[in-house]
Design an enzyme around this catalytic site. Structure first.
Site, PDB file in Angstrom:
ATOM      1  N   GLY A 149       0.792  -1.227   0.000  1.00 54.21           N
ATOM      2  CA  GLY A 149       0.000   0.000   0.000  1.00 54.21           C
ATOM      3  C   GLY A 149       0.821   1.273   0.000  1.00 54.21           C
ATOM      4  CB  THR A 150      -0.304   4.707   0.895  1.00 51.94           C
ATOM      5  OG1 THR A 150      -1.417   4.715   0.008  1.00 51.94           O
ATOM      6  CG2 THR A 150       0.278   6.089   1.018  1.00 51.94           C
ATOM      7  CB  THR A 199      -9.535   1.035  -1.740  1.00 47.22           C
ATOM      8  OG1 THR A 199     -10.630   1.717  -1.118  1.00 47.22           O
ATOM      9  CG2 THR A 199     -10.018  -0.248  -2.368  1.00 47.22           C
ATOM     10  CB  ALA A 202       2.197  23.369   8.907  1.00 50.24           C
ATOM     11  N   GLY A 203       1.110  19.904   8.083  1.00 48.43           N
ATOM     12  CA  GLY A 203       0.764  18.634   8.718  1.00 48.43           C
ATOM     13  C   GLY A 203       1.978  17.723   8.718  1.00 48.43           C
ATOM     14  CB  ILE A 249       2.825  14.988   4.190  1.00 51.55           C
ATOM     15  CG1 ILE A 249       2.201  13.603   4.341  1.00 51.55           C
ATOM     16  CG2 ILE A 249       3.563  15.127   2.854  1.00 51.55           C
ATOM     17  CD1 ILE A 249       1.290  13.189   3.214  1.00 51.55           C
ATOM     18  N   GLY A 252      -3.508  17.101   3.023  1.00 61.06           N
ATOM     19  CA  GLY A 252      -4.353  15.997   3.449  1.00 61.06           C
ATOM     20  C   GLY A 252      -4.548  14.961   2.359  1.00 61.06           C
ATOM     21  CG  HIS A 312      -0.129   2.928  14.106  1.00 60.53           C
ATOM     22  ND1 HIS A 312       0.697   3.768  13.403  1.00 60.53           N
ATOM     23  CD2 HIS A 312      -0.733   3.713  15.022  1.00 60.53           C
ATOM     24  CE1 HIS A 312       0.609   4.991  13.888  1.00 60.53           C
ATOM     25  NE2 HIS A 312      -0.265   4.978  14.870  1.00 60.53           N
ATOM     26  CG  HIS A 327      20.568   7.223  35.665  1.00 57.89           C
ATOM     27  ND1 HIS A 327      20.086   8.453  35.288  1.00 57.89           N
ATOM     28  CD2 HIS A 327      21.885   7.410  35.969  1.00 57.89           C
ATOM     29  CE1 HIS A 327      21.057   9.345  35.370  1.00 57.89           C
ATOM     30  NE2 HIS A 327      22.155   8.737  35.775  1.00 57.89           N
TER      31      HIS A 327
END
Ligand code: FAD
Ligand code: NAD
Length: 462
Positions: free
Chosen positions: A42-43, A144, A182-183, A185, A268, A318, A441
């Site tokens: 997929g993408t 899809t 400014a998202g 991507i 988007g 996800h 730590h």
């Protein structure tokens, strides 16, 4: 045309579809999966998560070799860029993982059909491709995905005015890159090309970056990106873009023009449903074209389900996979569920931005009483050793029960740190549970512990 019977036919082999197909096969269903692209995944695998993360990692190495090593006492000679090699590495990683999905299909006996699927009636899917076939199944799952959204007045030519797909493979470093949006991507690919040498200007309609993230943390991240040299134009609505000779011109409503060498349109993504035959089948979509489903991912047509980007919500790989699994588990076992409060979100910039659960704004709006604890990375010894001290962790816990309702992180490797907080949200942990948990730590995770202590006003190191 050959007709083949399955118990489940999945349309689309992205992280929603291929994971659902494998899980259904594990549960004993006879599964066919149709994918129109030659490469599975997929993408996400082909032109999304994986290639973008490969370039983010490589460009970060380049930037560090140029500017970040002398402080460690490491002297390097002239650092130069081999963009072809960088792109070759990216393609190699993608190819390896695409082959991995094909291997998983074989291992789990998911039958893969190469071609474009169309719903041909109740329980029937027609596949047009090298070997046309009709698939018959009582259960059909549409996964899809999505495609880049367009913008009125902006014609993507795939060369100078481009979407993320082409911006993952520019043939040379643009001198001036104009990014619309400014998202995630815009910021991730803007970061890649800035590190490789572009002057990057991000033009954003709203007055902030990452509109779905916690406001305070988004301001914190913005300051880091500005320090790195990224320029932002806020409150700027792009109303047009065109190529003018050797330049690209962005038109900003009521402000005028900005000029650059290439334009990335990152406003988007839209659901990919064209040609699926939804209208003919009477399958209901909302007004933005997303397929409407109930809480079990059932569409308005009996036996047809949908998951992932095509049903809207957070467009995350996800999230698509969780939905795919829940959907087929319900088909096979009668039970399947997604906890949307425990879906993390990560932006892989430097610093990284990560979150899970509710933002401060959402809690205020819902009038949920909460206490907040924040702790900055600058007080972390590990962050100092890494030389990455920007950012902070912020926890939001219910004022009465102390249950963690939201966690918001900006800083080094917070993409990994957020998992601890996802587990906390999933298990209904309190901030005190986290505060009393021993953290090694020196690790970055101590900042999470200190933020949990800060909810009760008792951070030790700050
Ligand atoms: P998709 O991955 O879009 O898969 C749908 C598949 O269906 C495609 O392979 C398509 O070819 C196929 N298909 C479509 N129509 C048909 C048809 N009629 N017949 C047969 N096959 C068809 N998300 C993250 O969680 N983390 C990230 O770091 C991240 N980075 C991203 C970076 C970029 C540049 C982009 C663009 C996206 C990124 N995303 C990221 C988002 C993520 O890629 C998507 O949320 C995810 O891929 C959605 O999965 P999906 O299975 O719903 O759809
Ligand atoms: P986005 O919705 O995250 O951001 C688009 C931005 O464009 C918004 O801030 C919006 O206000 C702005 N915008 C819209 N129209 C505009 C106009 N005319 N002028 C100026 N600004 C305008 O979309 P995206 O960044 O394209 O990403 C698409 C999807 O892919 C998102 O849902 C995202 O979750 C997913 N994605 C996720 C990751 C990740 O998880 N790391 C990475 C990349 C993409």
């Amino acid at each position: 045309m050959a007709v083949v019977q399955h118990q489940l036919v999945v349309i689309g082999a992205g992280p929603g579809g291929y994971v659902a197909a494998i899980r259904a096969a594990q549960l004993g269903l006879d599964v066919g999966c149709v994918e129109s692209e030659e490469a599975l995944g997929g993408t996400c695998l082909r032109v999304g998560c994986i290639p973008s993360k490969a370039l983010l990692e490589s460009s970060e190495r380049y930037s560090e070799a140029q500017h970040g090593l002398s402080v460690h006492g490491v002297r390097v000679g002239d650092v130069s860029l081999d963009l072809t090699a960088m792109m070759r590495r990216k393609t190699g990683i993608v190819t390896q993982f695409v082959k991995g999905v094909a291997w998983l299909f074989k291992k789990n006996q998911v039958k893969h059909y190469r071609g474009t699927a169309r719903l041909a009636g109740a329980g029937r899917v027609r596949v047009e491709g090298p070997n046309p076939v009709e698939l018959v199944a009582p259960h059909i799952l549409i996964a899809t995905g999505s495609r880049p959204a367009g913008l009125p007045g902006v014609e993507v030519d795939g060369s100078r005015i481009v979407t993320s797909t082409e911006a993952l493979a520019f043939p040379e470093v643009p001198g001036r890159l104009l990014v619309i949006g400014a998202g995630a991507i815009g910021l991730e690919l803007g970061s890649v090309w800035r590190r490789l040498g572009s002057a990057v200007t991000v033009v954003e309609y709203l007055d902030r970056i990452l509109p779905t993230m916690d406001g305070e943390m988004s301001r914190l991240a913005l300051r880091s990106f500005q320090r790195q040299g990224m320029t932002f134009e806020f409150g700027a609505r792009v109303s047009g873009a065109r190529v003018d000779g050797e330049e690209c011109v962005l038109e900003i409503a009521e402000r005028g023009e900005v000029r650059g060498d290439r334009v990335l349109v990152a406003v988007g993504r839209a659901p990919a449903t064209a040609g699926l035959g939804l209208e003919e089948l009477g399958l209901a979509c909302d007004r933005r074209g997303y397929i409407q489903v109930d809480e079990h991912f059932a569409t308005s047509v009996p036996g047809v389900y949908a998951v992932g980007d095509v049903i809207g919500g957070a467009m995350l790989a996800h999230k698509a996979s969780e939905e795919g699994v829940a959907c087929v588990e319900r088909i096979a076992t009668g039970y399947g569920h997604v906890n949307y409060d425990a879906i993390p979100s990560v932006v892989y910039t430097e610093p990284e931005v990560a979150s899970v659960g509710k933002t401060e704004e959402q809690l205020v709006e819902a009038a949920v009483p909460f206490r907040k604890g924040s702790f900055a990375f600058k007080a972390s010894g590990r962050a100092a050793a890494l030389g990455q001290t920007e950012g902070a962790v912020k926890l939001l816990a219910h004022a009465d029960t102390d249950r963690i309702l939201g966690a918001h992180l900006v800083g080094p490797r917070v993409s990994e740190l957020v998992s601890e907080l996802v587990v906390a949200v999933e298990c209904g942990a309190s901030s005190e549970d986290l505060a009393r948990t021993c953290h090694a730590h020196p690790t970055l995770s101590e900042v999470v512990k200190e933020a949990a202590l800060a909810v009760d006003g008792r951070a030790v190191h700050g």
